[in-house]
Design a protein around this motif. Structure first.
Motif, PDB file in Angstrom:
ATOM      1  N   SER A 129     -13.152   9.135  -2.941  1.00 47.41           N
ATOM      2  CA  SER A 129     -12.139  10.102  -3.342  1.00 47.41           C
ATOM      3  C   SER A 129     -12.794  11.435  -3.651  1.00 47.41           C
ATOM      4  O   SER A 129     -13.846  11.500  -4.290  1.00 47.41           O
ATOM      5  CB  SER A 129     -11.397   9.582  -4.578  1.00 47.41           C
ATOM      6  OG  SER A 129     -10.670  10.618  -5.202  1.00 47.41           O
ATOM      7  N   SER A 130     -12.165  12.527  -3.195  1.00 47.04           N
ATOM      8  CA  SER A 130     -12.699  13.861  -3.484  1.00 47.04           C
ATOM      9  C   SER A 130     -12.567  14.203  -4.951  1.00 47.04           C
ATOM     10  O   SER A 130     -13.265  15.080  -5.462  1.00 47.04           O
ATOM     11  CB  SER A 130     -11.964  14.907  -2.636  1.00 47.04           C
ATOM     12  OG  SER A 130     -10.570  14.888  -2.929  1.00 47.04           O
ATOM     13  N   ASN A 131     -11.661  13.526  -5.659  1.00 48.47           N
ATOM     14  CA  ASN A 131     -11.460  13.802  -7.084  1.00 48.47           C
ATOM     15  C   ASN A 131     -12.366  12.974  -7.976  1.00 48.47           C
ATOM     16  O   ASN A 131     -12.979  13.492  -8.909  1.00 48.47           O
ATOM     17  CB  ASN A 131      -9.997  13.547  -7.484  1.00 48.47           C
ATOM     18  CG  ASN A 131      -9.049  14.519  -6.828  1.00 48.47           C
ATOM     19  OD1 ASN A 131      -8.550  14.250  -5.755  1.00 48.47           O
ATOM     20  ND2 ASN A 131      -8.810  15.662  -7.455  1.00 48.47           N
ATOM     21  N   PHE A 132     -12.444  11.676  -7.694  1.00 55.70           N
ATOM     22  CA  PHE A 132     -13.105  10.769  -8.616  1.00 55.70           C
ATOM     23  C   PHE A 132     -14.512  10.352  -8.188  1.00 55.70           C
ATOM     24  O   PHE A 132     -15.279   9.841  -8.981  1.00 55.70           O
ATOM     25  CB  PHE A 132     -12.249   9.508  -8.822  1.00 55.70           C
ATOM     26  CG  PHE A 132     -10.862   9.806  -9.318  1.00 55.70           C
ATOM     27  CD1 PHE A 132     -10.668  10.533 -10.471  1.00 55.70           C
ATOM     28  CD2 PHE A 132      -9.751   9.360  -8.618  1.00 55.70           C
ATOM     29  CE1 PHE A 132      -9.394  10.819 -10.934  1.00 55.70           C
ATOM     30  CE2 PHE A 132      -8.471   9.639  -9.073  1.00 55.70           C
ATOM     31  CZ  PHE A 132      -8.297  10.369 -10.236  1.00 55.70           C
ATOM     32  N   GLY A 133     -14.852  10.558  -6.915  1.00 53.64           N
ATOM     33  CA  GLY A 133     -16.176  10.184  -6.458  1.00 53.64           C
ATOM     34  C   GLY A 133     -16.351   8.695  -6.228  1.00 53.64           C
ATOM     35  O   GLY A 133     -17.473   8.215  -6.117  1.00 53.64           O
ATOM     36  N   TYR A 134     -15.264   7.964  -6.178  1.00 58.15           N
ATOM     37  CA  TYR A 134     -15.299   6.520  -5.922  1.00 58.15           C
ATOM     38  C   TYR A 134     -14.325   6.192  -4.798  1.00 58.15           C
ATOM     39  O   TYR A 134     -13.401   6.958  -4.504  1.00 58.15           O
ATOM     40  CB  TYR A 134     -14.904   5.716  -7.170  1.00 58.15           C
ATOM     41  CG  TYR A 134     -15.889   5.764  -8.304  1.00 58.15           C
ATOM     42  CD1 TYR A 134     -16.843   4.763  -8.472  1.00 58.15           C
ATOM     43  CD2 TYR A 134     -15.864   6.806  -9.222  1.00 58.15           C
ATOM     44  CE1 TYR A 134     -17.745   4.799  -9.520  1.00 58.15           C
ATOM     45  CE2 TYR A 134     -16.768   6.862 -10.279  1.00 58.15           C
ATOM     46  CZ  TYR A 134     -17.702   5.851 -10.419  1.00 58.15           C
ATOM     47  OH  TYR A 134     -18.587   5.888 -11.452  1.00 58.15           O
ATOM     48  N   ILE A 135     -14.490   5.030  -4.174  1.00 53.32           N
ATOM     49  CA  ILE A 135     -13.506   4.550  -3.209  1.00 53.32           C
ATOM     50  C   ILE A 135     -12.247   4.169  -3.982  1.00 53.32           C
ATOM     51  O   ILE A 135     -12.310   3.444  -4.972  1.00 53.32           O
ATOM     52  CB  ILE A 135     -14.041   3.326  -2.441  1.00 53.32           C
ATOM     53  CG1 ILE A 135     -15.337   3.679  -1.716  1.00 53.32           C
ATOM     54  CG2 ILE A 135     -13.004   2.818  -1.451  1.00 53.32           C
ATOM     55  CD1 ILE A 135     -16.005   2.485  -1.054  1.00 53.32           C
ATOM     56  N   THR A 136     -11.099   4.674  -3.551  1.00 49.74           N
ATOM     57  CA  THR A 136      -9.849   4.397  -4.261  1.00 49.74           C
ATOM     58  C   THR A 136      -8.779   3.911  -3.289  1.00 49.74           C
ATOM     59  O   THR A 136      -8.844   4.164  -2.084  1.00 49.74           O
ATOM     60  CB  THR A 136      -9.314   5.656  -4.981  1.00 49.74           C
ATOM     61  OG1 THR A 136      -8.889   6.627  -4.004  1.00 49.74           O
ATOM     62  CG2 THR A 136     -10.373   6.278  -5.872  1.00 49.74           C
ATOM     63  N   SER A 137      -7.804   3.205  -3.812  1.00 47.09           N
ATOM     64  CA  SER A 137      -6.623   2.804  -3.045  1.00 47.09           C
ATOM     65  C   SER A 137      -5.452   2.709  -4.012  1.00 47.09           C
ATOM     66  O   SER A 137      -5.633   2.615  -5.229  1.00 47.09           O
ATOM     67  CB  SER A 137      -6.852   1.469  -2.313  1.00 47.09           C
ATOM     68  OG  SER A 137      -7.360   0.487  -3.190  1.00 47.09           O
TER      69      SER A 137
ATOM     70  N   PRO B 101       0.828  -1.216   0.000  1.00 50.61           N
ATOM     71  CA  PRO B 101       0.000   0.000   0.000  1.00 50.61           C
ATOM     72  C   PRO B 101       0.859   1.262   0.000  1.00 50.61           C
ATOM     73  O   PRO B 101       1.803   1.391   0.789  1.00 50.61           O
ATOM     74  CB  PRO B 101      -0.806  -0.112   1.300  1.00 50.61           C
ATOM     75  CG  PRO B 101      -0.718  -1.542   1.698  1.00 50.61           C
ATOM     76  CD  PRO B 101       0.604  -2.039   1.199  1.00 50.61           C
ATOM     77  N   LEU B 102       0.527   2.201  -0.891  1.00 46.79           N
ATOM     78  CA  LEU B 102       1.203   3.500  -0.938  1.00 46.79           C
ATOM     79  C   LEU B 102       0.393   4.571  -0.214  1.00 46.79           C
ATOM     80  O   LEU B 102       0.886   5.677   0.005  1.00 46.79           O
ATOM     81  CB  LEU B 102       1.430   3.929  -2.393  1.00 46.79           C
ATOM     82  CG  LEU B 102       2.366   3.032  -3.203  1.00 46.79           C
ATOM     83  CD1 LEU B 102       2.436   3.509  -4.647  1.00 46.79           C
ATOM     84  CD2 LEU B 102       3.761   3.001  -2.591  1.00 46.79           C
ATOM     85  N   GLU B 103      -0.833   4.250   0.118  1.00 40.03           N
ATOM     86  CA  GLU B 103      -1.711   5.143   0.873  1.00 40.03           C
ATOM     87  C   GLU B 103      -2.397   4.315   1.953  1.00 40.03           C
ATOM     88  O   GLU B 103      -2.486   3.091   1.828  1.00 40.03           O
ATOM     89  CB  GLU B 103      -2.784   5.763  -0.035  1.00 40.03           C
ATOM     90  CG  GLU B 103      -2.227   6.640  -1.141  1.00 40.03           C
ATOM     91  CD  GLU B 103      -3.325   7.119  -2.078  1.00 40.03           C
ATOM     92  OE1 GLU B 103      -4.475   6.625  -1.960  1.00 40.03           O
ATOM     93  OE2 GLU B 103      -3.042   7.976  -2.938  1.00 40.03           O
ATOM     94  N   PRO B 104      -2.883   4.943   3.019  1.00 35.46           N
ATOM     95  CA  PRO B 104      -3.643   4.181   4.032  1.00 35.46           C
ATOM     96  C   PRO B 104      -4.835   3.491   3.377  1.00 35.46           C
ATOM     97  O   PRO B 104      -5.540   4.087   2.555  1.00 35.46           O
ATOM     98  CB  PRO B 104      -4.093   5.257   5.031  1.00 35.46           C
ATOM     99  CG  PRO B 104      -3.113   6.377   4.850  1.00 35.46           C
ATOM    100  CD  PRO B 104      -2.713   6.358   3.405  1.00 35.46           C
ATOM    101  N   LEU B 105      -5.039   2.232   3.716  1.00 42.05           N
ATOM    102  CA  LEU B 105      -6.141   1.491   3.125  1.00 42.05           C
ATOM    103  C   LEU B 105      -7.482   2.058   3.603  1.00 42.05           C
ATOM    104  O   LEU B 105      -7.611   2.448   4.768  1.00 42.05           O
ATOM    105  CB  LEU B 105      -6.050   0.010   3.508  1.00 42.05           C
ATOM    106  CG  LEU B 105      -4.838  -0.751   2.956  1.00 42.05           C
ATOM    107  CD1 LEU B 105      -4.845  -2.183   3.479  1.00 42.05           C
ATOM    108  CD2 LEU B 105      -4.840  -0.753   1.441  1.00 42.05           C
TER     109      LEU B 105
END
Length: 404
Positions: A53-61, A40-44
């Motif tokens: 996500s504030s950018n895409f409107g979907y859950i992202t990881s 993981p490069l970001e917190p899961l």
């Protein structure tokens, strides 16, 4: 190699090699298609709470993963149910993390209303970014947009959370192409580029917001109610060229704008960035020249290691102790196992490098090789040793390929 560059490269290598304990993170899959070793490069995202996500409107990881086809690391951006693969740049951090992670930075815009009782404007020496750094970012981001727009495409992710910084000032745009997939409309399948010009204009506005946020050192500065205050700050602290560039990008025009339009505002600063890049290249080339021989010497040691002390070859348990192999064993002792008159280990890196270079070149210089019981002394040339070395290694290669 300079210590700073060495440490940076070591850190990148450690990040590239990082792995997780699968038992500690069972939610991370062992493999995804042809990718493995996910990290993981970001917190899961929490499993019991939807965090879009504030950018895409979907859950992202986001994960680092290794492609089994080419054994190279990649960045996998998962829009849950869909995965995008990008180049992996170890040690990269977002512009948001680098420049907009201070909760106190927005205080100037949020502590009180704009008016005559406001305190003095922040200055460059009191927390604002140097103008030279902002122009360095502008040159790179406008160059990225120019490349994308010239290809008839749009970036659509010109945002501090999607701009990566590696090293001190190197920028890369992350997550390109995601919106093109998420917002694809089948009804426009006959002309998928119909809205591209509109998206390109939006890219320029987004670039203006990024530059204004950098100049204010605050994301609050790009909010509509703070624009007047933000431009006042830019006017007092930075050049008219920077102010005019921001105004041009953020102001509605009566014509279609192009990223090329801001080139006159960048002006001679472009050459400053070009000179800096070339100087950086010169420094790296100098450091590379110091290290370029390491690979050659490592290959010699790797080949020597496949020969020395081999327990058995072609069902002959004494193979590594006889003939040419015995000479190479004594040479290995000559390289690494020297002792002083008092019997203490004698460690001299220059001796090791010098002897390996002579072996690689096959020089006619003679060398005395002493057996471990010190009852025998064999005098050979490096040329003889090189012949023994190459013949023996080729014998191993032939056996490995089934030719013996």
């Amino acid at each position: 190699m300079a210590d700073e560059l060495r440490q940076e490269l070591i850190n990148r290598h450690l990040i590239t090699m990082a792995q997780i304990d699968q038992a500690d993170m069972p939610a991370v899959p062992a493999e995804v298609d042809s990718y493995h070793s996910l990290f993981p490069l970001e917190p899961l995202p929490p499993p019991n709470r939807i965090q879009k996500s504030s950018n895409f409107g979907y859950i992202t990881s986001c994960y680092k993963a290794v492609n089994s086809k080419d054994d190279l690391p990649y960045c996998l951006r998962r829009i849950h149910a869909l995965v995008f693969a990008y180049d992996f740049h170890a040690g990269g951090e977002t512009m948001m993390n680098r420049h907009f992670n201070d909760p106190n930075a927005d205080a100037y815009f949020t502590k009180r209303k704009w008016g005559q009782h406001d305190g003095p404007l922040p200055r460059q020496h009191a927390g604002l970014l140097p103008e030279s750094l902002i122009w360095a970012y502008i040159v790179q981001l406008s160059s990225a947009l120019r490349t994308i727009h010239t290809a008839g495409l749009a970036c659509r992710v010109m945002d501090p959370t999607k701009i990566l910084i590696t090293g001190k000032t190197r920028l890369r745009v992350n997550c390109v192409g995601v919106f093109d997939v998420l917002t694809f409309d089948n009804s426009q399948s006959n002309n998928p580029l119909a809205l591209m010009a509109q998206y390109q204009q939006a890219d320029l506005i987004s670039l203006g917001k990024v530059v204004l946020a950098l100049a204010c050192n605050s994301l609050a500065g790009i909010q509509r109610e703070n624009l007047q205050k933000a431009m006042e700050l830019v006017t007092i602290n930075y050049s008219s060229d920077l102010k005019n560039l921001i105004l041009y990008l953020l102001t509605d025009q009566n014509r279609m704008r192009s990223v090329n339009d801001i080139m006159p505002m960048i002006g001679a600063r472009f050459y400053t960035q070009l000179d800096a890049a070339q100087m950086r290249n010169d420094v790296i080339e100098e450091d590379l020249a110091k290290e370029v021989q390491n690979g050659r010497l490592f290959r010699l040691l790797a080949k020597l290691g496949t020969i020395n002390e081999r327990p058995e070859f072609q069902k002959d348990p004494t193979w590594s102790e006889t003939g040419d192999r015995y000479l190479l064993k004594l040479f290995r002792d000559h390289l690494f196992h020297q002792v002083t008159e008092a019997g203490a280990p004698w460690i001299d890196l220059s001796h090791i490098i010098s002897c390996l270079n002579k072996l690689d070149a096959g020089v006619p210089e003679k060398i005395s090789l002493i057996s471990r019981d010190e009852k025998s002394v064999l005098v050979v040339t490096y040329s003889d040793l090189k012949r023994c070395f190459e013949n023996t290694f080729q014998e191993l290669i032939a056996a490995a390929n089934g030719q013996l």
